[in-house]
Design an enzyme around this catalytic site. Structure first.
Site, PDB file in Angstrom:
ATOM      1  CG  ASP A  10      30.987  44.634  15.072  1.00 16.07           C
ATOM      2  OD1 ASP A  10      30.283  43.948  15.938  1.00 16.07           O
ATOM      3  OD2 ASP A  10      30.129  44.920  14.127  1.00 16.07           O
ATOM      4  CG  ASP A  37      27.247  40.213  16.621  1.00 15.84           C
ATOM      5  OD1 ASP A  37      26.775  40.990  15.445  1.00 15.84           O
ATOM      6  OD2 ASP A  37      27.290  38.878  16.549  1.00 15.84           O
ATOM      7  CD  GLU A  71      22.965  42.736  16.037  1.00 18.33           C
ATOM      8  OE1 GLU A  71      22.571  42.827  14.769  1.00 18.33           O
ATOM      9  OE2 GLU A  71      23.464  41.887  16.348  1.00 18.33           O
ATOM     10  CG  HIS A 105      26.300  44.548   8.662  1.00 18.84           C
ATOM     11  ND1 HIS A 105      26.075  45.309   9.772  1.00 18.84           N
ATOM     12  CD2 HIS A 105      26.448  43.327   9.002  1.00 18.84           C
ATOM     13  CE1 HIS A 105      26.291  44.544  10.725  1.00 18.84           C
ATOM     14  NE2 HIS A 105      26.459  43.265  10.568  1.00 18.84           N
ATOM     15  CG  ASP A 106      22.949  42.121   9.859  1.00 17.33           C
ATOM     16  OD1 ASP A 106      24.054  41.567   9.138  1.00 17.33           O
ATOM     17  OD2 ASP A 106      23.310  42.353  11.122  1.00 17.33           O
TER      18      ASP A 106
HETATM   19  C1  NOJ Z   1      24.554  40.031  13.916  1.00 17.54           C
HETATM   20  C2  NOJ Z   1      25.430  40.836  12.701  1.00 17.54           C
HETATM   21  O1  NOJ Z   1      25.134  41.873  12.679  1.00 17.54           O
HETATM   22  C3  NOJ Z   1      25.374  39.822  11.519  1.00 17.54           C
HETATM   23  O2  NOJ Z   1      25.850  40.341  10.558  1.00 17.54           O
HETATM   24  C4  NOJ Z   1      25.785  38.392  11.692  1.00 17.54           C
HETATM   25  O3  NOJ Z   1      25.691  37.524  10.685  1.00 17.54           O
HETATM   26  C5  NOJ Z   1      25.195  37.892  13.282  1.00 17.54           C
HETATM   27  N1  NOJ Z   1      25.090  38.814  14.003  1.00 17.54           N
HETATM   28  C6  NOJ Z   1      26.060  36.821  13.687  1.00 17.54           C
HETATM   29  O4  NOJ Z   1      27.343  37.237  14.159  1.00 17.54           O
END
Ligand code: NOJ
Length: 544
Positions: free
Chosen positions: A109, A211, A274, A335-336
């Site tokens: 990542d 990210d 992402e 994870h989000d």
């Molecule tokens: C995306 C990530 O997947 C998330 O977990 C994070 O909180 C935000 N970007 C900020 O980096």
């Protein structure tokens, strides 16, 4: 894709990320080896045999760099070191070597949009207005009323600007105030961050998941974002404005092309971005002449209603939107996002697994989905995610709970109480119990992955839409003479799936287990409620 390509050949070479399956590990929650209740790198290494057994091709590790963990590693204070919570650089090198020994790739990542406020760059930047690092971040004078310089909102709710009283200016942060955004318009920032990529590529990583890549560039004059007329109360506050000027700026393409060029200095590495944007914007991130991300993450399945017709429309729209040569990809969870089983239920989670692993394009599987982990209840005193504190109900803890390996204390994850609670069903929902059960969701995932590897139609073949009516979606995957027909029942009612009469078909896989080798009856196959079937057209008997 040439006709003589086979998944084996592709996996071994340049295009492993096309034919392969990516598996996301959230390292805090995979395996604890030092008894602190938090997963670590040695734990990931210890579980590589499991990943090889499951059959995935690459492991993407959520952030493991040094971090004060305000956002659980997405706030980096040293891009070239491992956080002691997870281990050491030496542990990381062992992980990469052991993964490669098993023909597993490692994807890191990379968090380039913002650093931690504790990163030495930001400490310097905030020391004075004329510090050489000041321009590495985004600083502005207060508005005439003393308030923030514009109306931008943090993705975690509240203002996106924080006043630094000592120097009298605000700094911008798209996420927490502890995560100041870097100024990617500054060439020194670009150079330093591209060198970070080289640091990890030299250590042997096979690629990066970048990210919030669409956030890297902001409008040069930081204009206010327009109000979103469609905003409904109850949505996250960030949605109250249209992110017209704070993200997805044309200049970001150049930055991504520069990252991509760094990867091109090495063999066969992958750049995954992402990106949460509508389809037509998402596909722009393949870049001009495919100079952008190899795989702009496609999160559309997460956002589309779980109905046969909506999913059929999504697949058609996505396939149509892809640029020539752009390779598709699909994601069901991360994870989000709420886990897929939490969203569609245990029965439909099996249908979802078949969908993810039979669509055309690289699938990314989120750890724990293969054992059917669902929404794990988190008591209020154990909530960890800062987003939950800012906007109650938005927290991501329920999808970040520990992996469950075995019955017994802490489900084999740790020897002490883990940082987040285990699923109350951990005694039965774990790898050890499910791995030998032919009807388990884990066996289903393993078989699906094996079928992808054995059948070029599934890994690299073409996609053909067949029908979407009522609750049933049917499509085919084709390569050479091979045709696989996939029928997914998004509803609970039993029905039938017809197959063309001129060829013989048989069941390759049922999401319910069993049925393998079963033939059609009266030109059709029975399809139970919540069942997904994969049918293969038998090769015509050789003449004479
Ligand atoms: C995306 C990530 O997947 C998330 O977990 C994070 O909180 C935000 N970007 C900020 O980096």
């Amino acid at each position: 894709m040439t006709e003589d390509a086979t998944p084996e050949r592709l996996l071994a070479g340049e295009l492993w990320w096309k034919a392969g399956v990516v598996y996301q590990v959230y390292p805090r929650s995979f395996q604890d080896t030092n008894g602190d209740g938090v997963g670590d790198l040695k734990g990931v290494t210890a579980r590589l045999d499991y990943l090889a057994w499951l059959g995935v091709d690459a492991v993407w590790l959520s952030p493991v760099c040094r971090s004060p963990m305000a956002d659980y590693g997405y706030d980096v204070s040293d891009y070239c070191d491992i956080d002691p919570l997870f281990g050491t650089l030496a542990d990381f090198d062992v992980l990469v070597a052991e993964a490669h020994r098993r023909r597993l790739r490692v994807i890191m990542d990379f968090v380039p949009n913002h650093t931690s406020e504790e990163h030495p760059w930001f400490r310097e930047a905030r020391a004075s207005r004329d510090n050489p690092k000041r321009d590495w971040y985004i600083w502005r004078d207060p508005a005439p009323d003393g308030g923030p310089p514009n109306n931008w909102i943090s993705n975690f709710g509240g203002p996106a600007w924080t006043l630094d009283p000592a120097t009298g200016q605000y700094y911008y942060h798209a996420f927490l105030r502890e995560q100041p955004d870097l100024n990617w318009r500054n060439p020194e920032v670009r150079r330093a961050m591209l060198d970070v990529l080289r640091f990890w590529l030299d250590r042997g990583v096979d690629g990066f998941r970048v990210d919030v890549i669409w956030h890297l560039m902001k409008d040069e004059s930081l204009r206010d974002n327009p109000v979103n007329p469609d905003y409904r109360p109850g949505e996250p506050e960030i949605n109250s404005l249209v992110q017209l000027h704070s993200a997805d700026q044309p200049e970001v393409m150049q930055v991504i092309a520069e990252m991509r060029a760094v990867l091109e200095e090495y063999d066969a590495r992958v750049l995954i971005g992402e990106i949460y944007l509508p389809l037509e914007r998402l596909v722009a991130y393949y870049g001009v002449d495919l100079s952008g991300a190899h795989l702009p993450f496609n999160f559309q399945l997460i956002q589309t209603p779980w109905h046969a017709e909506s999913v059929a429309r999504l697949i058609a729209d996505y396939e149509a939107a892809l640029p020539a040569g752009g390779w598709p990809n699909w994601v069901l969870g991360n994870h989000d996002q709420p886990r897929i089983a939490a969203r569609v239920g245990d029965a439909q989670a099996r249908v979802a697994a078949v969908l993810l692993l039979t669509l055309r394009g690289t699938p990314t599987l989120y750890y724990g989905d293969e054992i059917g982990l669902s929404r794990v209840p988190i008591p209020p005193e154990r909530l960890r995610d800062p987003w939950e504190h800012n906007e109650p109900g938005r927290g991501r803890d329920p999808e970040r709970t520990p992996m469950q390996w075995a019955p017994g204390p802490q489900a084999g994850f740790s020897t002490v109480e883990p940082w987040l609670p285990l699923d109350p069903q951990a005694q039965t929902r774990n790898v050890e119990v499910l791995r030998d059960d032919p009807a388990s969701i884990l066996t289903l995932h393993r078989r699906l992955i094996a079928l992808r590897r054995d059948h070029p139609a599934l890994s690299i073949g073409a996609y053909r839409a067949i029908s979407a009516s009522g609750d049933v979606l049917v499509y085919e995957r084709l390569h050479g003479d091979e045709v696989v027909r996939v029928a997914l029942n998004f509803g609970h009612e039993a029905c039938h799936v017809p197959v063309p009469g001129e060829a013989a078909w048989e069941v390759m896989l049922s999401s319910a287990g069993g049925r393998r080798g079963e033939g059609s009856q009266d030109g059709r196959f029975a399809l139970a409620g919540d069942e997904a079937l994969m049918l293969i057209r038998r090769a015509p008997a050789a003449n004479g």
